[in-house]
Design an enzyme around this catalytic site. Sequence first.
Site, PDB file in Angstrom:
ATOM      1  N   HIS A 128       0.823  -1.256  -0.264  1.00  0.00           N
ATOM      2  CA  HIS A 128       0.179   0.165  -0.099  1.00  0.00           C
ATOM      3  C   HIS A 128       0.818   1.436  -0.036  1.00  0.00           C
ATOM      4  CE1 HIS A 128      -2.840   3.041   1.734  1.00  0.00           C
ATOM      5  NE2 HIS A 128      -3.797   2.110   1.451  1.00  0.00           N
ATOM      6  N   ASP A 206       2.953  -4.447   7.882  1.00  0.00           N
ATOM      7  CA  ASP A 206       1.918  -3.565   7.812  1.00  0.00           C
ATOM      8  C   ASP A 206       0.783  -4.736   8.037  1.00  0.00           C
ATOM      9  OD1 ASP A 206      -0.233  -2.670   7.030  1.00  0.00           O
ATOM     10  OD2 ASP A 206       0.546  -1.742   5.184  1.00  0.00           O
ATOM     11  N   GLN A 209      -4.387  -5.265   7.037  1.00  0.00           N
ATOM     12  CA  GLN A 209      -5.452  -6.122   6.635  1.00  0.00           C
ATOM     13  C   GLN A 209      -5.191  -7.291   7.261  1.00  0.00           C
ATOM     14  OE1 GLN A 209      -7.664  -5.210   4.477  1.00  0.00           O
ATOM     15  NE2 GLN A 209      -6.951  -3.287   3.917  1.00  0.00           N
ATOM     16  N   LYS A 232     -10.467  -0.813  10.425  1.00  0.00           N
ATOM     17  CA  LYS A 232     -10.714  -1.881   9.525  1.00  0.00           C
ATOM     18  C   LYS A 232     -11.005  -3.161  10.149  1.00  0.00           C
ATOM     19  CE  LYS A 232      -7.274  -0.272   6.061  1.00  0.00           C
ATOM     20  NZ  LYS A 232      -7.946   0.109   5.011  1.00  0.00           N
ATOM     21  N   CYS A 371      -4.910   2.485  -3.653  1.00  0.00           N
ATOM     22  CA  CYS A 371      -3.486   2.900  -3.007  1.00  0.00           C
ATOM     23  C   CYS A 371      -2.310   1.783  -3.098  1.00  0.00           C
ATOM     24  CB  CYS A 371      -3.850   3.291  -1.665  1.00  0.00           C
ATOM     25  SG  CYS A 371      -4.922   4.559  -1.237  1.00  0.00           S
TER      26      CYS A 371
HETATM   27  N1  7TS Z   1      -1.616  -0.957   4.646  1.00  0.00           N
HETATM   28  C1  7TS Z   1      -2.899  -1.722   3.921  1.00  0.00           C
HETATM   29  C2  7TS Z   1      -2.396  -2.875   3.513  1.00  0.00           C
HETATM   30  C3  7TS Z   1      -3.868  -1.127   3.870  1.00  0.00           C
HETATM   31  O1  7TS Z   1      -4.731  -2.067   3.165  1.00  0.00           O
HETATM   32  C4  7TS Z   1      -4.024   0.131   4.206  1.00  0.00           C
HETATM   33  C5  7TS Z   1      -5.785   0.746   3.881  1.00  0.00           C
HETATM   34  C6  7TS Z   1      -3.387   0.747   4.785  1.00  0.00           C
HETATM   35  C7  7TS Z   1      -2.031   0.403   4.823  1.00  0.00           C
HETATM   36  C8  7TS Z   1      -3.723   2.266   5.218  1.00  0.00           C
HETATM   37  O2  7TS Z   1      -4.455   2.314   6.385  1.00  0.00           O
HETATM   38  P1  7TS Z   1      -4.737   3.822   6.921  1.00  0.00           P
HETATM   39  O3  7TS Z   1      -6.063   3.111   8.180  1.00  0.00           O
HETATM   40  O4  7TS Z   1      -3.890   4.263   7.498  1.00  0.00           O
HETATM   41  O5  7TS Z   1      -5.598   4.519   5.748  1.00  0.00           O
HETATM   42  N2  7TS Z   1      -6.299   0.081   2.878  1.00  0.00           N
HETATM   43  C9  7TS Z   1      -7.263   0.563   1.984  1.00  0.00           C
HETATM   44  C10 7TS Z   1      -7.959   0.151   0.995  1.00  0.00           C
HETATM   45  O6  7TS Z   1      -7.435  -0.872   0.355  1.00  0.00           O
HETATM   46  N3  7TS Z   1      -8.950   0.768   0.768  1.00  0.00           N
HETATM   47  O7  7TS Z   1      -9.036   1.954   1.315  1.00  0.00           O
HETATM   48  C11 7TS Z   1      -8.086   1.843   2.215  1.00  0.00           C
END
Ligand code: 7TS
Length: 414
Positions: A128, A206, A209, A232, A371
């Site tokens: 990401h 990370d 997910q 999430k 992303c």
């Molecule tokens: N890493 C992964 C693997 C992710 O899927 C996401 C968010 C992030 C980092 C960032 O998370 P945040 O909470 O800091 O924004 N992924 C997604 C997605 O797949 N669609 O919207 C956000």
Amino acid sequence: MNATPALDVHRIRQDFPILQREVRPGVPLVYLDSTATSQKPRQVIEAMSRYYETTNANVHRGIYALSEQATEAYEDARKKVKAFINAASWREIVFTRNTTESINLVAQSWGRSRLGPDDAVVITEMEHHSNIVPWQLLREQTGVRLLVVPVLDDGTLDMDVYDRLLRTEPVRLVAVTHMSNVLGTINPLGEMVSKAHAAGALVLADAAQSMPHLPVDVQALDVDFLAFSGHKMLGPTGIGVLYARRSLLEAMPPYQGGGDMIRRVRLSGSEWNELPYKFEAGTPAIAEGIGLGAAVDYLTIVGMDAIHAYEQQITAYALERLAEVPGLRVYGPDAARKGGVAAFTLDRLHPHDVAQMLDVEGVAVRAGHHCAMPLHERFGIPATTRASFYLYNTFDEVDALIRALYRVMQVFTV
Ligand code: 7TS
């Protein structure tokens, strides 16, 4: 014999008020975008409302009972997170805003104070943007080298290249996603950690997910840093976690300065607070922390093994049904090696048009690069349509997705 208890999805759905609504009159919501953010159960929403109605006060400050109760509720949430990921101490749980902030914290505190042009950070092609751009910023600041493990055609990492980089380059950190938000690939994190450690490198996972969908045990994985987001995993937005080994956190400089992160301030200089407060400058997201604690309780009661087992079943079913649709290609490995994500393209149709048409049928999916632009580039496509599944999705909703896809194709071929 499979001893994992089955999920009672219909009972679980009763806990999620939003799943009872219609998108438009007569069109029920089919929510297939939990990878972007999950829905929230009543237990989380109520824990946050209860806090505001009965306990609201600033934390770590007041002498009075209300502030002590607020502090206790907030710190209790930290202990729940500690138990959920099996950290050795609650002092290893740093609250941040989200995964993105947790990764930036590691890059700017640990990375900036330790890395230079003679060092390398390894990332992968399936990251990401939030696990790419912080390292690019660090490269601009320190000259550190950034090396990339490619993704194979089946959506898994090229482990031969990983082994070679560890053998031949001065790798200090491997920053890798535990589970891809596009391919769904579950990477062999434990194996990657032991190889990195053997080569003298640390590992940042990370877990944005993986944390919502798999049992994650930081001590069993032996991972050094791990980042995830509350929103999430059934929790609210605005709260995330950085787990790090205590010895690393002890040695790292603060990320931001301000109230709460200090022990003593003099105009000539300051002393830092103990862990984890050294990394938590300013008034934290109190209600959100408490909401995350309630989400952890909810996931624990349902059981992460049961959630993972159910998601594998529904994903296998979804992949089977998607394979019936002419001209549809799903990216990523088979159901056994991936989480509940199906990103796909349909011949001659743009993913945005597909997602928009699915919305007419009440089916909420995301379209775009999610992303992960370098990953889409690697597969030679600008975008995918992505359906993702969580503990509250039903097999009927997979059928609704497939029916809606056939309708999209009819509309566009007339
Ligand atoms: N890493 C992964 C693997 C992710 O899927 C996401 C968010 C992030 C980092 C960032 O998370 P945040 O909470 O800091 O924004 N992924 C997604 C997605 O797949 N669609 O919207 C956000």
